[in-house]
Design an enzyme around this catalytic site. Structure first.
Site, PDB file in Angstrom:
ATOM      1  N   LYS A  11       0.859  -1.186   0.000  1.00 51.29           N
ATOM      2  CA  LYS A  11       0.000   0.000   0.000  1.00 51.29           C
ATOM      3  C   LYS A  11       0.898   1.240   0.000  1.00 51.29           C
ATOM      4  CE  LYS A  11      -4.334   0.980   2.395  1.00 51.29           C
ATOM      5  NZ  LYS A  11      -4.994   0.819   3.701  1.00 51.29           N
TER       6      LYS A  11
HETATM    7  O1  G3P Z   1      -7.918   1.707   4.822  1.00 57.48           O
HETATM    8  C1  G3P Z   1      -7.908   3.008   5.262  1.00 57.48           C
HETATM    9  C2  G3P Z   1      -9.231   3.702   5.310  1.00 57.48           C
HETATM   10  O2  G3P Z   1     -10.279   2.825   5.177  1.00 57.48           O
HETATM   11  C3  G3P Z   1      -9.304   4.667   6.466  1.00 57.48           C
HETATM   12  O3  G3P Z   1     -10.579   4.851   6.998  1.00 57.48           O
HETATM   13  O4  G3P Z   1     -12.096   5.621   8.769  1.00 57.48           O
HETATM   14  O5  G3P Z   1      -9.648   6.178   8.923  1.00 57.48           O
HETATM   15  O6  G3P Z   1     -11.108   7.293   7.237  1.00 57.48           O
HETATM   16  P1  G3P Z   1     -10.870   6.052   8.030  1.00 57.48           P
END
Ligand code: G3P
Length: 223
Positions: free
Chosen positions: A84
């Site tokens: 990633k």
């Molecule tokens: O995989 C990373 C992404 O899904 C982050 O999510 O909730 O931190 O905006 P969030």
């Protein structure tokens, strides 16, 4: 449509895998920081032992050589590791080097269709727009999914749109309707998708009615 789990918690991954609906896992430094007692490598090895689907492991270096070094290391952990890499000028350079080496990548922190297009051109297999974080700032995260999915299909590009930063089950439905190939979900959203008040109420009622009917039966007929 494929559903990934957005977590580094092993028990959550085991649970959703046992439901037979887990297609892969995405992790990031924030999710890893919520686990305890293991190195990132140990966590990744365990996850790859549970699912044979894509498992994303995120680099933290800012420079191209640093990203490439970390990514090469992750790629040796298991065949299903996807490195990633954040959307940035250095990230694009690193992704194109990974492509040349046959290492698959997931471009993260995408907030526009143009960023997704660039990541696809640099060779990313997975393109991760963050819908929740866009919605959080009063923008329309799903518009990016719609636009990017259309571009990918229009030009028959060999990359998949992975809807990330999912906050609730409605995001999953909308991602599917807008042509996202994959969505990555927190464990809580997987659970929310399973349940509906009428389903849960119906299960309780069926059991109650069954027990009432059974209690009324003559003892000889009860199996
Ligand atoms: O995989 C990373 C992404 O899904 C982050 O999510 O909730 O931190 O905006 P969030």
């Amino acid at each position: 449509m494929k559903l990934f789990l957005d977590t580094a918690e092993i028990e959550e991954i085991r649970t959703v895998h046992s439901w037979g609906v887990l297609d892969g896992v995405t992790t990031n430094p924030t999710l890893f920081a919520k686990t305890s007692g293991m190195t990132y490598d140990e966590v990744l090895k365990l996850i790859c032992g549970i699912t044979s689907g894509p498992v994303s492991a995120e680099v933290v270096a800012d420079d191209v050589d640093g990203m490439v070094k970390e990514g090469r290391h992750f790629a040796k952990i298991a065949d299903n590791i996807y490195v990633k890499v954040p959307m940035s000028e250095n990230g694009l350079a690193a992704m194109s080097r990974f492509r040349a080496e046959g290492i698959r990548t997931n471009c993260t922190l995408i907030f526009t269709a143009n960023q997704g297009l660039l990541a696809a051109k640099a060779g990313a297999s997975l393109l991760s727009p963050f819908v929740g974080r866009l919605d959080d700032i009063n923008e329309d995260g799903m518009q990016v999914i719609r636009e990017l999915a259309e571009i990918i299909r229009f030009f028959d590009i060999d990359s998949e749109v992975l809807t990330a930063s999912v906050r609730h089950p409605r995001h999953v439905t909308e991602a599917a309707l807008n042509g996202s190939h994959i969505a990555t979900l927190p464990f809580k959203v997987f659970q929310q998708m399973v349940h509906h008040p009428l389903t849960d109420k119906g299960i309780v009622q069926f059991k109650k009615d069954w027990e009432t009917a059974r209690a009324a039966m003559p003892a000889a007929k009860k199996s």
